[in-house]
Enzyme design. Structure first.
Site, PDB file in Angstrom:
ATOM      1  N   GLY A  12       0.781  -1.231   0.000  1.00 62.31           N
ATOM      2  CA  GLY A  12       0.000   0.000   0.000  1.00 62.31           C
ATOM      3  C   GLY A  12       0.815   1.285   0.000  1.00 62.31           C
ATOM      4  O   GLY A  12       0.300   2.335   0.367  1.00 62.31           O
ATOM      5  N   ASN A  14       1.809   3.005  -2.543  1.00 63.39           N
ATOM      6  CA  ASN A  14       1.186   3.942  -3.492  1.00 63.39           C
ATOM      7  C   ASN A  14      -0.096   4.517  -2.902  1.00 63.39           C
ATOM      8  O   ASN A  14      -0.381   5.704  -3.054  1.00 63.39           O
ATOM      9  CB  ASN A  14       0.883   3.232  -4.815  1.00 63.39           C
ATOM     10  CG  ASN A  14       2.071   3.207  -5.734  1.00 63.39           C
ATOM     11  OD1 ASN A  14       2.417   4.226  -6.333  1.00 63.39           O
ATOM     12  ND2 ASN A  14       2.720   2.075  -5.819  1.00 63.39           N
ATOM     13  N   LEU A  84      -4.462  -7.076  -7.307  1.00 67.57           N
ATOM     14  CA  LEU A  84      -4.073  -8.218  -8.149  1.00 67.57           C
ATOM     15  C   LEU A  84      -5.207  -8.970  -8.824  1.00 67.57           C
ATOM     16  O   LEU A  84      -4.965  -9.813  -9.685  1.00 67.57           O
ATOM     17  CB  LEU A  84      -3.233  -9.197  -7.304  1.00 67.57           C
ATOM     18  CG  LEU A  84      -1.927  -8.609  -6.734  1.00 67.57           C
ATOM     19  CD1 LEU A  84      -1.183  -9.666  -5.938  1.00 67.57           C
ATOM     20  CD2 LEU A  84      -1.049  -8.040  -7.842  1.00 67.57           C
ATOM     21  N   ILE A  87     -10.954  -6.919 -12.432  1.00 66.36           N
ATOM     22  CA  ILE A  87     -12.169  -6.189 -12.095  1.00 66.36           C
ATOM     23  C   ILE A  87     -13.315  -6.726 -12.964  1.00 66.36           C
ATOM     24  O   ILE A  87     -13.198  -6.750 -14.183  1.00 66.36           O
ATOM     25  CB  ILE A  87     -11.985  -4.682 -12.351  1.00 66.36           C
ATOM     26  CG1 ILE A  87     -10.826  -4.129 -11.512  1.00 66.36           C
ATOM     27  CG2 ILE A  87     -13.276  -3.919 -12.075  1.00 66.36           C
ATOM     28  CD1 ILE A  87     -11.056  -4.148 -10.016  1.00 66.36           C
ATOM     29  N   ASN A 101      -5.401   2.169 -13.289  1.00 66.58           N
ATOM     30  CA  ASN A 101      -4.410   1.265 -12.691  1.00 66.58           C
ATOM     31  C   ASN A 101      -2.998   1.754 -12.990  1.00 66.58           C
ATOM     32  O   ASN A 101      -2.783   2.457 -13.992  1.00 66.58           O
ATOM     33  CB  ASN A 101      -4.586  -0.146 -13.278  1.00 66.58           C
ATOM     34  CG  ASN A 101      -3.594  -1.146 -12.693  1.00 66.58           C
ATOM     35  OD1 ASN A 101      -3.367  -1.175 -11.480  1.00 66.58           O
ATOM     36  ND2 ASN A 101      -2.959  -1.932 -13.560  1.00 66.58           N
ATOM     37  N   HIS A 103       0.892   0.143 -13.569  1.00 67.20           N
ATOM     38  CA  HIS A 103       1.621  -1.111 -13.818  1.00 67.20           C
ATOM     39  C   HIS A 103       3.109  -0.810 -13.860  1.00 67.20           C
ATOM     40  O   HIS A 103       3.520   0.160 -14.511  1.00 67.20           O
ATOM     41  CB  HIS A 103       1.175  -1.737 -15.139  1.00 67.20           C
ATOM     42  CG  HIS A 103       1.776  -3.073 -15.361  1.00 67.20           C
ATOM     43  ND1 HIS A 103       1.327  -4.216 -14.719  1.00 67.20           N
ATOM     44  CD2 HIS A 103       2.822  -3.466 -16.124  1.00 67.20           C
ATOM     45  CE1 HIS A 103       2.069  -5.250 -15.089  1.00 67.20           C
ATOM     46  NE2 HIS A 103       2.986  -4.816 -15.929  1.00 67.20           N
ATOM     47  N   ASP A 144      -4.296  -5.313 -17.799  1.00 64.87           N
ATOM     48  CA  ASP A 144      -3.246  -4.436 -18.342  1.00 64.87           C
ATOM     49  C   ASP A 144      -3.429  -4.058 -19.809  1.00 64.87           C
ATOM     50  O   ASP A 144      -2.461  -3.705 -20.481  1.00 64.87           O
ATOM     51  CB  ASP A 144      -1.862  -5.092 -18.162  1.00 64.87           C
ATOM     52  CG  ASP A 144      -1.576  -5.428 -16.709  1.00 64.87           C
ATOM     53  OD1 ASP A 144      -0.914  -6.456 -16.454  1.00 64.87           O
ATOM     54  OD2 ASP A 144      -2.039  -4.665 -15.834  1.00 64.87           O
ATOM     55  N   GLU A 173       6.583   5.973  -9.551  1.00 65.75           N
ATOM     56  CA  GLU A 173       5.166   5.835  -9.188  1.00 65.75           C
ATOM     57  C   GLU A 173       4.749   6.928  -8.207  1.00 65.75           C
ATOM     58  O   GLU A 173       3.711   7.574  -8.373  1.00 65.75           O
ATOM     59  CB  GLU A 173       4.922   4.455  -8.583  1.00 65.75           C
ATOM     60  CG  GLU A 173       5.129   3.323  -9.573  1.00 65.75           C
ATOM     61  CD  GLU A 173       4.911   1.952  -8.961  1.00 65.75           C
ATOM     62  OE1 GLU A 173       4.553   1.033  -9.708  1.00 65.75           O
ATOM     63  OE2 GLU A 173       5.071   1.806  -7.728  1.00 65.75           O
TER      64      GLU A 173
HETATM   65  C1  GRF Z   1       3.429  -1.211  -7.560  1.00 68.13           C
HETATM   66  O1  GRF Z   1       4.744  -1.302  -8.039  1.00 68.13           O
HETATM   67  C2  GRF Z   1       2.442  -1.205  -8.696  1.00 68.13           C
HETATM   68  O2  GRF Z   1       2.965  -0.733  -9.920  1.00 68.13           O
HETATM   69  C3  GRF Z   1       2.128  -2.635  -8.857  1.00 68.13           C
HETATM   70  O3  GRF Z   1       2.155  -3.205  -7.570  1.00 68.13           O
HETATM   71  C4  GRF Z   1       3.040  -2.442  -6.755  1.00 68.13           C
HETATM   72  C5  GRF Z   1       2.274  -2.104  -5.495  1.00 68.13           C
HETATM   73  O4  GRF Z   1       3.109  -1.543  -4.537  1.00 68.13           O
HETATM   74  N1  GRF Z   1       0.881  -2.866  -9.549  1.00 68.13           N
HETATM   75  P1  GRF Z   1       2.444  -0.909  -3.216  1.00 68.13           P
HETATM   76  O5  GRF Z   1       1.528  -1.949  -2.640  1.00 68.13           O
HETATM   77  O6  GRF Z   1       1.715   0.325  -3.620  1.00 68.13           O
HETATM   78  O7  GRF Z   1       3.602  -0.624  -2.320  1.00 68.13           O
END
Ligand code: GRF
Length: 188
Positions: A12, A14, A84, A87, A101, A103, A144, A173
């Protein structure tokens, strides 16, 4: 106020970055985190950041309308940050171009089922890729494959390990994901 609900499955980081970015916004706010893994670290972050969070299982997402109705009642935009599962189309239909999303690769390369987190970075290094990056895209029925909104790339050094690549990906990110979400929502 535009309401964001974040879906996450793991650490989490992000989600936390997005919550902090919009903390003082009077236009956009993160109202909830939904997570499909009971022991995911994102719940700790949600508690610390005082954001409502909820665990859900596959049946709540696919076999009933629990998550669909919850999103319809609480969200204007749905943000996937390390989520993961696929949807279901009933949710995609309810939120046309409102599900976004991130990626950790330059789609369409290194995308699809099973291509997430370190699996992606290991493959990028194993294939001696000279560049990689992040892709922010709308979500459609296929993993994706939704329309790309934004990409940022960097050169992979011959000395880079998969962990080095993962670190550089996270930096991008955290720098771009909230900004791109804001631009999509505010339309500029
Ligand atoms: C991120 O690198 C995102 O691009 C991918 O999963 C990772 C999640 O990281 N889909 P976090 O859970 O936000 O730390």
């Amino acid at each position: 106020m535009t309401r964001i609900v974040i879906l996450a499955s793991g650490s989490g980081s992000n989600a936390e970055n997005i919550i902090k970015y919009f903390k003082n916004s009077n236009l956009i706010s993160v109202v909830q985190i939904l997570c499909n893994k009971k022991d995911a670290k994102v719940f700790e972050r949600a508690k610390r950041l005082e954001i409502n969070s909820l665990y859900f299982d596959r049946a709540m997402l696919n076999d009933s309308d629990v998550i669909l109705n919850l999103l319809k009642n609480t969200a204007d935009y749905v943000i996937l940050a390390g989520f993961l599962w696929k949807i279901p189309s009933k949710i995609i239909k309810a939120f046309p171009n409102k599900i976004i999303n991130i990626h950790p690769a330059l789609l369409p390369k290194y995308g699809g089922k099973g291509m997430y987190g370190m699996h992606v970075h290991n493959a990028v290094v194993a294939n001696k890729e000279t560049e990689t990056g992040i892709t922010i895209h709308y979500v459609n029925e296929n993993y994706d494959e939704g329309a790309i909104i934004f990409q940022e790339r960097f050169n992979v050094l011959p000395s880079d390990s998969a962990n080095d690549v993962a670190e550089k990906i996270h930096e991008l990110e955290y720098k771009y994901f909230p900004k791109v979400i804001e631009e999509v929502i505010l339309g500029h």
